[in-house]
Design a protein around this motif. Structure first.
Motif, PDB file in Angstrom:
ATOM      1  N   ASN A  55      11.602 -11.169  41.829  1.00  0.00           N
ATOM      2  CA  ASN A  55      12.732 -10.472  42.470  1.00  0.00           C
ATOM      3  C   ASN A  55      12.391  -9.013  42.796  1.00  0.00           C
ATOM      4  O   ASN A  55      13.267  -8.188  42.994  1.00  0.00           O
ATOM      5  CB  ASN A  55      14.012 -10.589  41.631  1.00  0.00           C
ATOM      6  N   LEU A  57      11.409  -6.490  41.149  1.00  0.00           N
ATOM      7  CA  LEU A  57      11.584  -5.343  40.258  1.00  0.00           C
ATOM      8  C   LEU A  57      10.230  -4.666  40.122  1.00  0.00           C
ATOM      9  O   LEU A  57      10.135  -3.475  39.848  1.00  0.00           O
ATOM     10  CB  LEU A  57      12.089  -5.780  38.888  1.00  0.00           C
ATOM     11  N   ASP A  83      16.221  -0.799  50.706  1.00  0.00           N
ATOM     12  CA  ASP A  83      17.006  -1.061  49.514  1.00  0.00           C
ATOM     13  C   ASP A  83      18.119  -2.077  49.785  1.00  0.00           C
ATOM     14  O   ASP A  83      18.382  -2.967  48.980  1.00  0.00           O
ATOM     15  CB  ASP A  83      17.589   0.287  49.048  1.00  0.00           C
ATOM     16  N   SER A  87      18.474  -5.698  48.074  1.00  0.00           N
ATOM     17  CA  SER A  87      19.639  -5.930  47.232  1.00  0.00           C
ATOM     18  C   SER A  87      20.318  -7.235  47.616  1.00  0.00           C
ATOM     19  O   SER A  87      20.731  -8.016  46.764  1.00  0.00           O
ATOM     20  CB  SER A  87      20.627  -4.774  47.375  1.00  0.00           C
ATOM     21  N   GLN A  88      20.409  -7.463  48.932  1.00  0.00           N
ATOM     22  CA  GLN A  88      21.065  -8.671  49.423  1.00  0.00           C
ATOM     23  C   GLN A  88      20.371  -9.923  48.887  1.00  0.00           C
ATOM     24  O   GLN A  88      21.020 -10.873  48.455  1.00  0.00           O
ATOM     25  CB  GLN A  88      20.978  -8.676  50.947  1.00  0.00           C
ATOM     26  N   ARG A  90      18.414 -10.068  46.243  1.00  0.00           N
ATOM     27  CA  ARG A  90      18.491 -10.133  44.782  1.00  0.00           C
ATOM     28  C   ARG A  90      19.807 -10.750  44.306  1.00  0.00           C
ATOM     29  O   ARG A  90      19.861 -11.300  43.211  1.00  0.00           O
ATOM     30  CB  ARG A  90      18.336  -8.742  44.182  1.00  0.00           C
ATOM     31  N   THR A  91      20.864 -10.636  45.123  1.00  0.00           N
ATOM     32  CA  THR A  91      22.124 -11.248  44.705  1.00  0.00           C
ATOM     33  C   THR A  91      21.968 -12.756  44.555  1.00  0.00           C
ATOM     34  O   THR A  91      22.760 -13.395  43.876  1.00  0.00           O
ATOM     35  CB  THR A  91      23.255 -11.001  45.720  1.00  0.00           C
ATOM     36  N   ILE A  93      19.193 -14.211  43.341  1.00  0.00           N
ATOM     37  CA  ILE A  93      18.303 -14.508  42.220  1.00  0.00           C
ATOM     38  C   ILE A  93      18.900 -13.894  40.958  1.00  0.00           C
ATOM     39  O   ILE A  93      18.939 -12.681  40.816  1.00  0.00           O
ATOM     40  CB  ILE A  93      16.902 -13.903  42.452  1.00  0.00           C
ATOM     41  N   ALA A 115      29.458  -7.092  39.629  1.00  0.00           N
ATOM     42  CA  ALA A 115      28.620  -7.283  40.812  1.00  0.00           C
ATOM     43  C   ALA A 115      29.254  -8.188  41.879  1.00  0.00           C
ATOM     44  O   ALA A 115      29.210  -7.859  43.063  1.00  0.00           O
ATOM     45  CB  ALA A 115      27.246  -7.793  40.415  1.00  0.00           C
ATOM     46  N   GLN A 118      31.763  -5.726  43.510  1.00  0.00           N
ATOM     47  CA  GLN A 118      31.236  -4.513  44.153  1.00  0.00           C
ATOM     48  C   GLN A 118      30.121  -4.820  45.149  1.00  0.00           C
ATOM     49  O   GLN A 118      29.982  -4.124  46.140  1.00  0.00           O
ATOM     50  CB  GLN A 118      30.703  -3.537  43.095  1.00  0.00           C
ATOM     51  N   VAL A 119      29.311  -5.832  44.842  1.00  0.00           N
ATOM     52  CA  VAL A 119      28.159  -6.100  45.703  1.00  0.00           C
ATOM     53  C   VAL A 119      28.475  -7.202  46.709  1.00  0.00           C
ATOM     54  O   VAL A 119      28.284  -7.049  47.908  1.00  0.00           O
ATOM     55  CB  VAL A 119      26.934  -6.495  44.854  1.00  0.00           C
TER      56      VAL A 119
END
Ligand code: ATP
Ligand code: MG
Lengths: 262, 218, 214
Positions: A55, A57, A83, A87-88, A90-91, A93, A115, A118-119
């Motif tokens: 992912n 990181l 970013d 981020s999109q 990662r949502t 995974i 999340a 907010q995400v």
């Protein structure tokens, strides 16, 4: 190993060095829908780094990661994602951490809701209902208004799993989810993970729980010094390991596992 | 502008004596207040209620009074009690008395935070009284309180600048008089700032050495 | 004390409190901004911020105030005593606040951030929803302590002609030829404010310690 037609996760030739030390060397594997892949290997072999490269990181030095056929981290044009794009992705995974990494300033329920609200910006009522259902599923419905500091390790990790599930991820990553727990609390977390495996959740799990890997995994990856030394069904791997390194590793851990069970 | 700094350069003797006064004042005040403070600390931790209460009251009072007002009170107040002071002694006395309270509080905190086991081990090995304090307690106390005492020294250096209001010829006062005589405010005060900075860097360097020693012994 | 003296003290107290509040309100977010620049290791600017903080932390407020008040007009920026006072206070306190915020940022657990990344939070969201609430809580006692330190140095603002508590005391002392009583009154005005902040700090620390122990 045969290529899967539509893998959820496709890792192609990933390498990673820290300074002069090569921690991952040309790792490739695929994970199909509903599979539970357990990553095994001695300490320092690069298991966590592999998971974190999936992912992004950790940024791989070489190689590619695809989620449902879409590239992670770099666009198809080969540019490193900004970013927002990252981020999109990662949502989709989910990740479960060794030391839980719950947000201490939020209650259990708020940890789950944060999340998605907010995400993902999904409707609050829907998230709320789903979060409560997830808490019931991991057996923590009554703890929804507690702060993480008030929970036992096993409870914290079950919240960690529920938090990841609340995002409705396509793939769940676990990094030694039970190794920070007291022995008597390990079982309650493994039960939840086993249920997820049966329900067909797609998961990559780094673990030292050999019994769990043997029973719940559809496939096992064995890492040693940054290389993928062996892969196969748990049956193949545990009963007839092909390499000397795997045999040595199993001797040590199997002995431990047997003593632990007694 | 370069011309302004030329004037300041010509007056370097004045600035240097101001810097020397600031350093001297601060170091004397720090040493004396550390000694007085270490005498006050046991009083704060005394089992006799009245002693502990009085010590605590003094420390809390000092911590709630702005230093500048305290300096004014010492400077104007003591003569009315019949004690006559020049501004040097008044300034130094104010710095020392004020910081005694802060040093006592620093040492008390460090003492309270010290792990009990090594002290108990000292007792078990036959240390007691003054020898226990000197050989076992004090080294740990110096190492753990050292950095905080160093920060307090920086605080004292900065507080000493307030003494310019009672016309004590320290660094800020020197810069002020150069600026008022030649009207070179920027050059005069920025030079003073640079000198304060240098002084504090020296103290911080010392603190870092102490901190490294302490880290190696944790 | 005459009624005129009492009203002078009252007006002085309003000025002291107003200037302190202004300094705090400006210094808090500026300090946070500076800390973020250093934390993110923004090239060049990060170094400049480190330099700024190091110098400001070593500079006595009087010296800074005199520098601003006399030197700014000299380079063509006219400034009145009150603006100079607010500028000096906020520059001074922002340097200290920067160090407080930065310490909290440096101590912030990495896996907390990674958990936020793993659920797809963007940098802004991570900061607002995960980092800020936690570092604000961790920094609160030190920030309150810094506020009490700021109020303790405000008497020096009188040097450039700000009519605050201290200025009122100096003037009354000069008129009556009895300087001591007005300074004692000034202390009586300052002490409760500072004591209140010191008590607040202790209260917060004790409550946080209790919450941790539970
Ligand atoms: N950020 C980093 N910087 C430098 N070296 C690192 C970093 N992260 C990991 N390493 C090194 O990379 C190697 C692999 O680490 P990794 O954490 O992936 O191993 P692991 O298989 O997860 O081990 P364990 O079972 O102990 O968790 C180790 O030698 C580790 O010291
Ligand atoms: Mg690991």
């Amino acid at each position: 190993m045969n290529a899967l037609p539509h893998p959820v996760l496709n890792v192609v030739g990933v390498s990673k060095s820290f300074g002069a030390v090569e921690v991952l060397s040309d790792i490739s594997f695929q994970v199909g829908k509903g599979e539970t892949v357990c990553v095994l290997g001695p300490s320092g072999s690069g298991k966590s780094t592999l998971l974190r490269c999936i992912n992004w990181l950790e940024k791989p030095d070489a190689g590619h990661v695809y989620l449902n056929g879409e590239p992670v981290g770099v666009t198809s044009a080969g540019v490193v994602m900004n970013d927002r794009r990252l981020s999109q992705i990662r949502t989709r995974i989910g990740m479960v951490f060794q030391h839980f990494a719950l947000w201490p300033h939020l209650t259990v329920l708020q940890n789950l809701i944060e999340a998605p609200l907010q995400v993902q910006r999904r409707p609050r009522a829907e998230i709320h209902e789903e979060a409560l259902a997830l808490l019931a599923k991991v057996g923590l419905h009554d703890k929804r208004d507690a702060f993480p500091a008030r929970l036992s390790g096993g409870q914290k990790q079950r919240v960690g799993i529920a938090r990841a599930l609340a995002m409705r991820p396509d793939l769940l990553l676990f990094d030694e989810p039970t190794s920070a727990l007291d022995p008597e609390l390990v079982g309650e977390v493994l039960v939840v993970m086993r249920d997820l495996a049966h329900e067909g959740m797609t998961m990559v799990i780094v673990t030292h729980e050999m019994t769990f890997a043997r029973e719940a995994a559809t496939r096992v990856l064995f890492l040693d010094r940054g290389r993928m030394v062996e892969t196969g069904t748990p049956d193949q791997f545990f009963s007839r390991p092909a390499t000397e390194r795997a045999r040595q590793f199993l001797q040590r851990y199997a002995a431990e596992a047997v003593t632990a069970q007694r | 502008m370069i011309h302004d700094f030329g004037i300041v350069w010509d007056q370097r003797g004045l600035l240097m004596s101001g810097l020397a006064n600031t350093a001297l004042l601060s170091v004397i005040a720090a040493v004396v207040s550390l000694l007085l403070g270490s005498a006050l600390t046991p009083a704060m931790m005394s089992r006799r209620r009245a002693v502990a209460g009085a010590a605590r009251a003094f420390v809390d009072a000092m911590r709630c009074i702005p230093f500048l007002l305290f300096a004014y009170i010492v400077y104007y107040g003591l003569p009315s009690l019949g004690i006559n002071f020049d501004n040097w002694s008044a300034g130094l006395a104010a710095l020392m008395l004020y910081n005694t309270a802060y040093m006592a509080e620093i040492l008390r905190g460090a003492w309270a935070a010290m792990p009990r086991e090594p002290i108990e081990a000292g007792t078990a090995f036959g240390f007691s009284g003054v020898r226990l304090f000197r050989r076992i307690v004090l080294p740990g106390l110096v190492l753990s309180a050292g950095p905080v005492v160093g920060n307090q020294l920086i605080q004292i250096i900065k507080d000493s600048a307030f003494l310019t209001i009672i016309a004590l010829p320290e660094l800020t006062h020197a810069a002020s008089s150069i600026q008022s005589r030649y009207y070179v405010p920027f050059a005069a005060f920025i030079t003073a700032v640079a000198l304060y900075w240098g002084l504090c860097l020296v103290v911080e360097g010392g603190v870092n050495v102490l901190r490294r020693l302490a880290d190696a012994r944790r | 004390m005459t009624p005129g003296d009492i009203s002078a003290f009252a007006q002085g107290a309003v000025v002291t409190v107003a200037l302190s509040v202004a300094g705090i309100l400006i210094g808090l977010p500026v300090g946070l901004g500076l800390a973020l620049i250093r934390w993110a290791r923004v090239p060049v600017i990060g170094r400049l911020v480190a330099l700024y903080v190091s110098i400001l932390r070593a500079t006595p407020l009087v010296t800074l105030l005199l520098l601003l008040f006399f030197a700014l007009p000299n380079v063509g920026v006219p400034i009145d005593p009150y603006s100079a006072a607010i500028l000096a206070l906020s520059m001074n306190t922002s340097a200290f606040n920067c160090e407080i915020w930065r310490a909290a940022l440096l101590a912030f657990p990495k896996d907390q951030l990674e958990a936020a990344m793993s659920v797809g939070m963007s940098a802004g969201l991570r900061f607002r929803r995960i980092v800020l609430p936690q570092i604000a809580r961790a920094s609160l006692p030190a920030l309150v302590n810094e506020m009490s330190l700021l109020i303790k140095v405000t008497p020096v603002l009188a040097v450039v002609g700000v009519v605050d508590i201290t200025r009122a005391a100096v003037r009354i002392g000069a008129e009556t030829y009895e300087p001591l009583p007005p300074f004692l009154v000034a202390v009586a005005l300052y002490a409760p404010i500072i004591y209140g902040l010191v008590s607040l700090q202790r209260f917060i620390e004790r409550r946080q310690a209790a919450a941790e122990a539970a």
